[in-house]
Motif scaffolding. Structure first.
Motif, PDB file in Angstrom:
ATOM      1  N   LEU A 171      -0.587  -9.039 -10.464  1.00 26.66           N
ATOM      2  CA  LEU A 171       0.098  -9.329  -9.289  1.00 26.66           C
ATOM      3  C   LEU A 171      -0.915  -8.478  -8.236  1.00 26.66           C
ATOM      4  O   LEU A 171      -1.318  -7.518  -8.472  1.00 26.66           O
ATOM      5  N   SER A 172      -0.464  -8.767  -7.105  1.00 25.12           N
ATOM      6  CA  SER A 172      -0.819  -7.974  -5.821  1.00 25.12           C
ATOM      7  C   SER A 172       0.249  -7.987  -4.873  1.00 25.12           C
ATOM      8  O   SER A 172       0.842  -9.257  -4.766  1.00 25.12           O
ATOM      9  N   CYS A 173       0.216  -6.851  -4.058  1.00 23.93           N
ATOM     10  CA  CYS A 173       1.063  -7.260  -2.667  1.00 23.93           C
ATOM     11  C   CYS A 173       0.450  -6.354  -1.873  1.00 23.93           C
ATOM     12  O   CYS A 173       0.234  -5.075  -1.940  1.00 23.93           O
ATOM     13  N   ALA A 174       0.328  -7.185  -0.632  1.00 22.19           N
ATOM     14  CA  ALA A 174      -0.439  -6.194   0.436  1.00 22.19           C
ATOM     15  C   ALA A 174       0.629  -6.285   1.698  1.00 22.19           C
ATOM     16  O   ALA A 174       1.237  -7.129   2.001  1.00 22.19           O
ATOM     17  N   ALA A 175       0.619  -4.975   2.174  1.00 31.74           N
ATOM     18  CA  ALA A 175       1.364  -4.780   3.371  1.00 31.74           C
ATOM     19  C   ALA A 175       0.595  -4.755   4.821  1.00 31.74           C
ATOM     20  O   ALA A 175      -0.465  -4.446   4.640  1.00 31.74           O
ATOM     21  N   SER A 176       1.105  -5.311   5.705  1.00 33.69           N
ATOM     22  CA  SER A 176       0.311  -5.461   6.723  1.00 33.69           C
ATOM     23  C   SER A 176       1.572  -5.346   8.090  1.00 33.69           C
ATOM     24  O   SER A 176       2.638  -5.423   7.995  1.00 33.69           O
ATOM     25  N   SER A 210       1.712   7.660  -2.779  1.00 30.48           N
ATOM     26  CA  SER A 210       0.627   7.512  -2.189  1.00 30.48           C
ATOM     27  C   SER A 210      -0.327   8.645  -2.782  1.00 30.48           C
ATOM     28  O   SER A 210      -1.670   8.205  -2.659  1.00 30.48           O
ATOM     29  N   GLY A 211       0.175   9.643  -3.527  1.00 28.05           N
ATOM     30  CA  GLY A 211      -0.903  10.421  -4.076  1.00 28.05           C
ATOM     31  C   GLY A 211      -1.456   9.708  -5.777  1.00 28.05           C
ATOM     32  O   GLY A 211      -2.133  10.445  -6.352  1.00 28.05           O
ATOM     33  N   ASN A 219      -5.059   2.352  -0.935  1.00 25.36           N
ATOM     34  CA  ASN A 219      -4.669   2.802   0.027  1.00 25.36           C
ATOM     35  C   ASN A 219      -5.262   2.432   1.411  1.00 25.36           C
ATOM     36  O   ASN A 219      -4.576   2.201   2.182  1.00 25.36           O
ATOM     37  N   ALA A 220      -6.416   2.067   1.185  1.00 21.64           N
ATOM     38  CA  ALA A 220      -7.159   1.711   2.407  1.00 21.64           C
ATOM     39  C   ALA A 220      -6.763   0.114   2.900  1.00 21.64           C
ATOM     40  O   ALA A 220      -6.780  -0.220   3.837  1.00 21.64           O
ATOM     41  N   LYS A 221      -6.354  -0.425   1.958  1.00 23.72           N
ATOM     42  CA  LYS A 221      -6.066  -1.927   2.028  1.00 23.72           C
ATOM     43  C   LYS A 221      -4.576  -2.125   1.933  1.00 23.72           C
ATOM     44  O   LYS A 221      -3.842  -3.086   2.161  1.00 23.72           O
ATOM     45  N   ASN A 222      -3.664  -1.073   2.107  1.00 20.52           N
ATOM     46  CA  ASN A 222      -2.198  -0.917   1.643  1.00 20.52           C
ATOM     47  C   ASN A 222      -1.804  -2.044   0.934  1.00 20.52           C
ATOM     48  O   ASN A 222      -0.760  -2.975   0.929  1.00 20.52           O
ATOM     49  N   ALA A 236       8.106  -1.267  -0.538  1.00 20.22           N
ATOM     50  CA  ALA A 236       7.222  -0.181  -0.014  1.00 20.22           C
ATOM     51  C   ALA A 236       8.123   0.432   0.868  1.00 20.22           C
ATOM     52  O   ALA A 236       8.744  -0.032   1.693  1.00 20.22           O
ATOM     53  N   ALA A 237       8.036   1.821   0.979  1.00 19.77           N
ATOM     54  CA  ALA A 237       8.613   2.635   1.895  1.00 19.77           C
ATOM     55  C   ALA A 237       7.413   2.852   2.976  1.00 19.77           C
ATOM     56  O   ALA A 237       6.543   3.396   2.589  1.00 19.77           O
ATOM     57  N   VAL A 238       7.741   2.330   4.211  1.00 22.27           N
ATOM     58  CA  VAL A 238       6.903   2.391   5.316  1.00 22.27           C
ATOM     59  C   VAL A 238       7.215   3.092   6.362  1.00 22.27           C
ATOM     60  O   VAL A 238       8.302   3.045   6.730  1.00 22.27           O
ATOM     61  N   LEU A 239       6.305   3.965   6.852  1.00 26.71           N
ATOM     62  CA  LEU A 239       6.776   4.633   8.211  1.00 26.71           C
ATOM     63  C   LEU A 239       5.685   3.725   9.232  1.00 26.71           C
ATOM     64  O   LEU A 239       4.356   3.847   9.108  1.00 26.71           O
ATOM     65  N   GLN A 240       6.350   3.203  10.225  1.00 28.50           N
ATOM     66  CA  GLN A 240       5.578   2.359  11.146  1.00 28.50           C
ATOM     67  C   GLN A 240       5.144   3.467  12.343  1.00 28.50           C
ATOM     68  O   GLN A 240       5.702   4.620  12.624  1.00 28.50           O
ATOM     69  N   LEU A 241       4.085   2.940  13.110  1.00 26.48           N
ATOM     70  CA  LEU A 241       3.418   3.546  14.160  1.00 26.48           C
ATOM     71  C   LEU A 241       4.667   3.968  15.194  1.00 26.48           C
ATOM     72  O   LEU A 241       5.437   3.056  15.395  1.00 26.48           O
TER      73      LEU A 241
END
Length: 120
Positions: free
Chosen positions: A19-24, A52-53, A72-75, A96-101
């Motif tokens: 499986l794959s899951c991409a965050a954007s 993340s580590g 990590n480069a492709k999230n 995913a636990a995401v910190l947005q801009l």
């Protein structure tokens, strides 16, 4: 932020799926990326997690069979599922636990489910 999951399908017992899951979106950082699953009539359960580590955690039922990794480069997070069993049949969800801009707190995001069916 969106999580796009893919890779589910029908596989015979003993087979494999990846499986794959991409965050954007406007992502500053992603902490944990995880996969959960929910079988009919059962509660959603954590299958595999990766920080993340690169530290990983697995449900006892999948240890030795599933391997989670991330780019990590492709999230993107990838669970490699080997030696699949009929009891692995479920809808699989990425999280995913995401910190947005421009934000200060991580938020939880979920992808759409992807169905995995293990059957002969």
């Amino acid at each position: 932020v969106q999580l796009q999951a893919s890779g589910g399908g029908l596989v015979q017992p003993g087979g494999s799926l990846r499986l794959s899951c991409a965050a954007s979106g406007s992502i500053f950082s992603i902490n944990d990326m995880d996969w959960y699953r929910q079988a009919p009539g059962k509660q959603r359960e954590l299958v595999a997690a990766i920080t993340s580590g690169g530290s990983t955690n697995y449900a006892d039922s999948v240890k030795g069979r599933f391997t989670i990794s991330r780019d990590n480069a492709k999230n993107t997070v990838y669970p490699q599922m080997n030696s699949l069993k009929p009891e692995d049949t479920a809808d699989y969800y990425c999280h995913a636990a995401v910190l947005q801009l421009e934000e200060i707190d991580f938020r939880d995001y979920w992808g759409q489910g992807t169905q995995v069916t293990v059957s002969s």
